[in-house]
Design a protein around this motif. Structure first.
Motif, PDB file in Angstrom:
ATOM      1  N   THR A  92      66.098  57.685  25.485  1.00 54.14           N
ATOM      2  CA  THR A  92      65.194  58.680  26.045  1.00 54.14           C
ATOM      3  C   THR A  92      65.323  60.017  25.325  1.00 54.14           C
ATOM      4  O   THR A  92      64.331  60.743  25.149  1.00 54.14           O
ATOM      5  N   CYS A  96      68.794  52.260  27.065  1.00 56.47           N
ATOM      6  CA  CYS A  96      67.549  52.882  27.529  1.00 56.47           C
ATOM      7  C   CYS A  96      67.768  54.357  27.867  1.00 56.47           C
ATOM      8  O   CYS A  96      66.923  55.206  27.548  1.00 56.47           O
ATOM      9  N   PHE A  97      68.896  54.657  28.518  1.00 57.12           N
ATOM     10  CA  PHE A  97      69.201  56.053  28.828  1.00 57.12           C
ATOM     11  C   PHE A  97      69.376  56.861  27.549  1.00 57.12           C
ATOM     12  O   PHE A  97      68.839  57.967  27.411  1.00 57.12           O
ATOM     13  N   SER A 129      56.210  60.780  19.701  1.00 54.37           N
ATOM     14  CA  SER A 129      56.704  61.066  21.051  1.00 54.37           C
ATOM     15  C   SER A 129      57.008  62.549  21.219  1.00 54.37           C
ATOM     16  O   SER A 129      56.660  63.155  22.245  1.00 54.37           O
ATOM     17  N   PRO A 174      54.838  61.844  28.880  1.00 58.81           N
ATOM     18  CA  PRO A 174      55.920  60.882  28.622  1.00 58.81           C
ATOM     19  C   PRO A 174      55.474  59.552  28.029  1.00 58.81           C
ATOM     20  O   PRO A 174      56.303  58.645  27.877  1.00 58.81           O
ATOM     21  N   LEU A 198      60.576  52.936  24.599  1.00 61.21           N
ATOM     22  CA  LEU A 198      61.420  52.078  25.450  1.00 61.21           C
ATOM     23  C   LEU A 198      60.847  50.661  25.524  1.00 61.21           C
ATOM     24  O   LEU A 198      61.598  49.676  25.501  1.00 61.21           O
ATOM     25  N   LEU A 227      69.857  62.039  34.065  1.00 59.50           N
ATOM     26  CA  LEU A 227      68.434  62.033  33.725  1.00 59.50           C
ATOM     27  C   LEU A 227      67.647  62.922  34.671  1.00 59.50           C
ATOM     28  O   LEU A 227      66.762  63.684  34.239  1.00 59.50           O
ATOM     29  N   ILE A 240      57.471  58.273  25.046  1.00 61.50           N
ATOM     30  CA  ILE A 240      58.796  57.756  25.406  1.00 61.50           C
ATOM     31  C   ILE A 240      58.676  56.356  25.994  1.00 61.50           C
ATOM     32  O   ILE A 240      59.487  55.466  25.690  1.00 61.50           O
TER      33      ILE A 240
END
Length: 474
Positions: free
Chosen positions: A20, A16-17, A191, A363, A370, A418, A366
């Motif tokens: 992004t 997930c990180f 995105s 966002p 996710l 992040l 994004i």
């Protein structure tokens, strides 16, 4: 928590990180190609200003994405050693091709992209930007090929406990890849378009650098408007041609039905896996059948009871992952539709409410990506390679305490990185694109307040020094 749960959480946090950043940088790299090409053709300074500003945001996100991507590869070998040993003959070469054809291309030209402006010819600069963009697209292609093979394995044979390739074309272009790759590619472009439009909307609201803001906003929102119709069609194809025929349990879990008797569509629910029921369920009658192209309202959506209990995924992950993606897509669709209406009415630059809406929904693209990955990965459970290798059989035999320590460590590092990236974006936006204009000259003239302060300080120093000098003369 069990070793399996800890290992899954560690990998999920890392993915997930990592995701992004490609959610922004892949599409942003293509945007940089477009902007520099226009600058090269027209020689208008505003396009070079756009290139420099958006390149800065691209560069930091690209660097963080590369670092997180490397961690994923290490975790596949360390935390999922059994998986690596069994799938290595197929997954290994695909990941290797990602390194050779994508990472090396990016690494070879990223330096010119970042530091060649004003030092190399326009053709060299443009070619380097294109090569970096090609590298980012190739990287996503190979990663999707590897992950899609885990969703719908093809072109293999089982030999000595391993999955050996028998047909690389079938292995790479497996049933899931054919639909998931364009779905993901469209997603990162959309995105990035929202990211560009959202930041540009801020400058339209504040009235700063209107030439830069209008052009960036126009291109960003146009990307969303042009690609959203295609994305909805391709996304429906993923459900119809991948999840339905090949992963019915994922389709059942994303719909949120425990039994095959609901013709409505569940808008909200809290699934309880142990009790095999939903709490606080809100459902729209008839809509479930309509989504299956049955307007009579008599065809129920498939329930999780169609899958044996031992092969069922946890419903909460696919259910909410799908809704995060689905609801976000409709926000994007509404934004795209409004932008077209405003553009046709020549109000795209004066609609302040719309600009604020775009700013707050920056966002959303994004979030949709996710959510899609959460749906894809949790819906595949309890299999790591669907139908072949269970997740519980693929994990390395490690001490749970060690894995817990690494989960806490990784979570802390990811949170700091992040947060730092978000702060960097905010500071870059607040500082603005003024300094990126080719004709920008820093104002080195002292302000009136500064000059007054210096004069006051000088007078005080002279007053303090004068008596000392008089005493010295005496």
């Amino acid at each position: 928590m069990s070793l399996l749960a800890l290992s899954r959480w560690q990998f999920a946090l890392t993915v997930c990180f990592h995701m992004t950043f490609p959610a922004i940088t892949v599409g942003l790299s293509v945007f940089l190609c477009i902007v520099y090409a226009v600058y090269w053709r027209t020689a208008k300074p505003v396009y070079l200003q756009m290139f420099r500003f958006w390149r800065r945001l691209f560069a930091v996100g690209f660097a963080l994405g590369v670092v997180a991507g490397a961690v994923i590869t290490f975790q596949m070998g360390l935390n999922w050693g059994v998986f690596g040993a069994k799938t290595g003959p197929i997954i290994g070469p695909i990941i290797g091709m990602e390194v050779v054809t994508a990472f090396f291309v990016e690494a070879g030209f990223i330096g010119i992209l970042l530091y060649g402006d004003g030092r190399v010819r326009h053709f060299t600069m443009f070619a380097s930007t294109v090569m970096v963009s090609i590298g980012t697209v190739l990287s996503s292609t190979w990663i999707l090929a590897a992950n899609s093979w885990m969703q719908t394995p093809a072109g293999y044979t089982t030999k000595n406990g391993q999955y050996d390739p028998t047909d690389w074309m079938k292995a790479i272009f497996n049933p899931a890849f054919v639909w998931r790759w364009p779905h993901m590619l469209l997603a990162v472009f959309i995105s990035a378009g929202m990211f560009i439009a959202g930041i540009s909307a801020y400058y339209l609201i504040t009235g700063r650098e209107k030439g830069f803001a209008r052009r960036s906003f126009s291109i960003g929102i146009a990307i969303v408007a042009l690609l959203m119709p295609a994305q909805l069609i391709v996304g429906d194809g993923v459900d119809s041609h991948v999840d339905g025929p090949h992963q019915l349990s994922k389709l059942e879990a994303e719909q949120g039905n425990w039994e095959t008797n609901n013709t409505g569509w569940i808008v909200f629910a809290i699934p309880d896996q142990k009790a095999q029921k939903n709490y606080l369920q809100v459902s729209v009658p008839w809509l479930g059948s309509a989504l299956q192209r049955d307007l009579t309202g008599k065809t129920p959506l498939p329930g999780l009871d169609m899958t044996p209990a031992k092969d069922r995924p946890e419903m909460a992950g696919p259910f909410w992952g799908f809704r995060a993606m689905f609801y976000s897509s409709w926000i994007l669709w509404a934004t795209a539709f409004l932008s077209v209406v405003l553009r046709l009415r020549n109000k795209l630059w004066t609609a302040r409410r719309f600009h604020k809406w775009v700013l707050w929904t920056t966002p959303v693209g994004i979030v949709a990506i996710l959510g899609g990955w959460i749906l894809s990965e949790t819906g595949r459970q309890p299999w790591v390679v669907f139908g072949l290798l269970r997740t519980s059989q693929a994990v390395s035999k490690l001490a749970p305490g060690s894995v817990l320590f690494s989960v806490i460590g990784f979570s802390t590092i990811y949170a700091v990185l992040l947060a730092s990236y978000i702060v960097f974006i905010i500071r870059s936006v607040m500082r603005g694109p003024e300094r990126d204009h080719p004709d920008y000259t820093p104002d080195l003239t002292p302000s009136s307040d500064y000059a007054a302060a210096v004069t006051t300080a000088s007078s005080a120093q002279i007053s303090a020094i004068a008596p000392t000098e008089g005493a010295a003369r005496s």
